[in-house]
Design a protein around this motif. Structure first.
Motif, PDB file in Angstrom:
ATOM      1  N   LEU A  38       0.826  -1.203   0.000  1.00 46.23           N
ATOM      2  CA  LEU A  38       0.000   0.000   0.000  1.00 46.23           C
ATOM      3  C   LEU A  38       0.862   1.257   0.000  1.00 46.23           C
ATOM      4  O   LEU A  38       0.661   2.165  -0.817  1.00 46.23           O
ATOM      5  CB  LEU A  38      -0.924  -0.008   1.211  1.00 46.23           C
ATOM      6  CG  LEU A  38      -1.802   1.246   1.400  1.00 46.23           C
ATOM      7  CD1 LEU A  38      -2.738   1.412   0.215  1.00 46.23           C
ATOM      8  CD2 LEU A  38      -2.576   1.164   2.713  1.00 46.23           C
ATOM      9  N   LEU A  42       1.264   3.631  -3.214  1.00 43.63           N
ATOM     10  CA  LEU A  42       0.782   5.008  -3.183  1.00 43.63           C
ATOM     11  C   LEU A  42       1.862   5.988  -3.617  1.00 43.63           C
ATOM     12  O   LEU A  42       1.583   6.957  -4.343  1.00 43.63           O
ATOM     13  CB  LEU A  42       0.294   5.358  -1.777  1.00 43.63           C
ATOM     14  CG  LEU A  42      -1.078   4.827  -1.371  1.00 43.63           C
ATOM     15  CD1 LEU A  42      -1.355   5.129   0.099  1.00 43.63           C
ATOM     16  CD2 LEU A  42      -2.170   5.435  -2.245  1.00 43.63           C
ATOM     17  N   THR A  45       2.249   5.707  -7.436  1.00 41.90           N
ATOM     18  CA  THR A  45       1.121   6.311  -8.143  1.00 41.90           C
ATOM     19  C   THR A  45       1.119   7.822  -7.999  1.00 41.90           C
ATOM     20  O   THR A  45       0.863   8.555  -8.973  1.00 41.90           O
ATOM     21  CB  THR A  45      -0.197   5.729  -7.605  1.00 41.90           C
ATOM     22  OG1 THR A  45      -0.162   4.302  -7.655  1.00 41.90           O
ATOM     23  CG2 THR A  45      -1.383   6.226  -8.418  1.00 41.90           C
ATOM     24  N   ALA A  46       1.393   8.312  -6.782  1.00 43.77           N
ATOM     25  CA  ALA A  46       1.383   9.751  -6.546  1.00 43.77           C
ATOM     26  C   ALA A  46       2.450  10.457  -7.371  1.00 43.77           C
ATOM     27  O   ALA A  46       2.197  11.502  -7.995  1.00 43.77           O
ATOM     28  CB  ALA A  46       1.586  10.040  -5.060  1.00 43.77           C
ATOM     29  N   MET A 299      -0.391  11.758  -2.157  1.00 41.80           N
ATOM     30  CA  MET A 299      -0.872  10.427  -1.779  1.00 41.80           C
ATOM     31  C   MET A 299      -2.341  10.487  -1.342  1.00 41.80           C
ATOM     32  O   MET A 299      -3.132   9.574  -1.629  1.00 41.80           O
ATOM     33  CB  MET A 299       0.005   9.858  -0.661  1.00 41.80           C
ATOM     34  CG  MET A 299       1.432   9.552  -1.095  1.00 41.80           C
ATOM     35  SD  MET A 299       2.557   9.152   0.274  1.00 41.80           S
ATOM     36  CE  MET A 299       1.871   7.583   0.812  1.00 41.80           C
ATOM     37  N   TRP A 300      -2.717  11.559  -0.640  1.00 41.49           N
ATOM     38  CA  TRP A 300      -4.105  11.713  -0.212  1.00 41.49           C
ATOM     39  C   TRP A 300      -5.036  11.865  -1.410  1.00 41.49           C
ATOM     40  O   TRP A 300      -6.137  11.318  -1.432  1.00 41.49           O
ATOM     41  CB  TRP A 300      -4.228  12.905   0.717  1.00 41.49           C
ATOM     42  CG  TRP A 300      -5.634  13.148   1.192  1.00 41.49           C
ATOM     43  CD1 TRP A 300      -6.466  14.168   0.838  1.00 41.49           C
ATOM     44  CD2 TRP A 300      -6.379  12.330   2.110  1.00 41.49           C
ATOM     45  NE1 TRP A 300      -7.672  14.049   1.472  1.00 41.49           N
ATOM     46  CE2 TRP A 300      -7.653  12.920   2.253  1.00 41.49           C
ATOM     47  CE3 TRP A 300      -6.090  11.160   2.800  1.00 41.49           C
ATOM     48  CZ2 TRP A 300      -8.640  12.388   3.068  1.00 41.49           C
ATOM     49  CZ3 TRP A 300      -7.071  10.613   3.619  1.00 41.49           C
ATOM     50  CH2 TRP A 300      -8.321  11.219   3.747  1.00 41.49           C
ATOM     51  N   VAL A 302      -4.543  10.579  -4.342  1.00 45.41           N
ATOM     52  CA  VAL A 302      -4.658   9.255  -4.954  1.00 45.41           C
ATOM     53  C   VAL A 302      -5.691   8.418  -4.210  1.00 45.41           C
ATOM     54  O   VAL A 302      -6.567   7.783  -4.819  1.00 45.41           O
ATOM     55  CB  VAL A 302      -3.291   8.533  -4.968  1.00 45.41           C
ATOM     56  CG1 VAL A 302      -3.455   7.078  -5.394  1.00 45.41           C
ATOM     57  CG2 VAL A 302      -2.327   9.249  -5.897  1.00 45.41           C
ATOM     58  N   MET A 303      -5.613   8.422  -2.869  1.00 50.66           N
ATOM     59  CA  MET A 303      -6.546   7.616  -2.074  1.00 50.66           C
ATOM     60  C   MET A 303      -7.978   8.111  -2.217  1.00 50.66           C
ATOM     61  O   MET A 303      -8.908   7.321  -2.413  1.00 50.66           O
ATOM     62  CB  MET A 303      -6.124   7.630  -0.601  1.00 50.66           C
ATOM     63  CG  MET A 303      -4.866   6.847  -0.316  1.00 50.66           C
ATOM     64  SD  MET A 303      -4.525   6.661   1.457  1.00 50.66           S
ATOM     65  CE  MET A 303      -4.120   8.346   1.866  1.00 50.66           C
TER      66      MET A 303
END
Length: 310
Positions: A38, A42, A45-46, A299-300, A302-303
């Motif tokens: 995870l 992340l 991806t970020a 990251m936030w 992305v989530m």
């Protein structure tokens, strides 16, 4: 096993003898593995999706996340399967593959951490030259060279390690295939034949370590000369996470491989192996995002984007 023979499989050291503790070990490693997937996922991806993070520092961090995923995937899934199904065997081919990938990713991480220290040194101590010294093409070439060199090292060490006929049993005193444990099963001249590759690696590792130390001495001297508190805080926020990762990685790995023989025991070997091979890939994303607001925001996003699509 007869002398000068090659086994068809190796026996790995189990974490526990009782079924309850084996299942507990499986659950613990599953949690750590999922956290690593995870966190590093992340970060990947970020950095890939947020154009603000398309900088040299985050390019190297993306490479580090890839390495961490590779490192923990090399050892933990097999250890979880062994605990879940109450087995200890790993095939000869599987063991060779594990040795190759583990050495490859571990070496790549050490060299990449050294490169990242150099990146921070240029950014803080020579900011006016940063765009020239750490140009995009240069960074890509440096990263490619690090991956290429560690690949060749991994091939060399794996081929050399598995060229030795075994003179003892095929049980390894570790939960994954580790080069020192395999060499202990070999004939008495194994360490002599392995001395050359080990000596080359030791010289290069020592050079990287000295470079790391000197870089951070210069970095801290430059940071302490920054007049504003906000400037010092910003500089430390980009350096301290990297220094924490380097310290955890080097201290645990060094003690695991250079500890006195009198301190060697199965339980201590297991704990040290977990500290330098399992814990860093899981905690590195947390360390790097803790003081980095840009990365946390990305990251936030992305989530929240994933949850909104669902």
């Amino acid at each position: 096993m007869s002398n000068s023979s090659f086994p068809t499989e190796f026996l790995l050291l189990p974490f526990a003898d009782t079924r309850e503790l084996q299942l507990l070990h499986f659950a613990l490693f599953l949690g750590i593995y999922l956290a690593a997937l995870l966190g590093n996922g992340l970060i990947l991806t970020a950095i890939a999706c947020d154009h603000r993070l398309h900088t040299t520092m985050y390019f190297f961090l993306l490479n580090l996340a890839l390495i961490d995923l590779g490192t923990i995937t090399t050892t933990v899934p097999k250890a979880m399967a062994n605990s879940l199904w109450d087995i200890t065997a790993i095939s000869y081919t599987g063991c060779a593959a594990q040795v190759f990938f583990f050495f490859f990713f571990l070496s790549a991480e050490f060299y990449l951490l050294t490169i990242m220290a150099y990146d921070r040194y240029i950014a803080i101590c020579k900011p006016l030259h940063y765009g020239t010294v750490m140009a995009s093409r240069t960074c890509a070439n440096i990263a490619a060279a690090a991956w290429g060199i560690t690949f060749l090292y991994a091939v060399l060490h794996t081929d050399n390690t598995f060229s030795f006929p075994l003179c003892q049993v095929n049980a390894l005193d570790q939960f994954f295939c580790e080069i020192p444990q395999i060499l202990r099963l070999s004939c008495s001249d194994a360490y002599l034949r392995e001395f050359g590759p080990i000596a080359v690696s030791a010289v290069l590792a020592s050079g990287c370590f000295v470079f790391l130390v000197l870089s951070y001495v210069q970095i801290f001297r430059a940071v302490l000369r920054i007049p504003s508190q906000q400037g010092r805080h910003k500089a430390f926020s980009t350096c301290l996470p990297h220094l924490a990762v380097v310290s955890l990685f080097i201290s645990s790995g060094t003690f695991a491989y250079l500890k006195p023989p009198s301190m060697s025991s199965s339980s201590l070997n297991l704990v040290l192996a977990v500290l330098y091979s399992v814990v860093p890939p899981a905690v590195n994303p947390l360390i790097y995002s803790m003081r980095n607001q840009e990365l946390k925001d990305a990251m936030w996003k992305v989530m929240t984007g994933v949850f909104q699509k669902q």
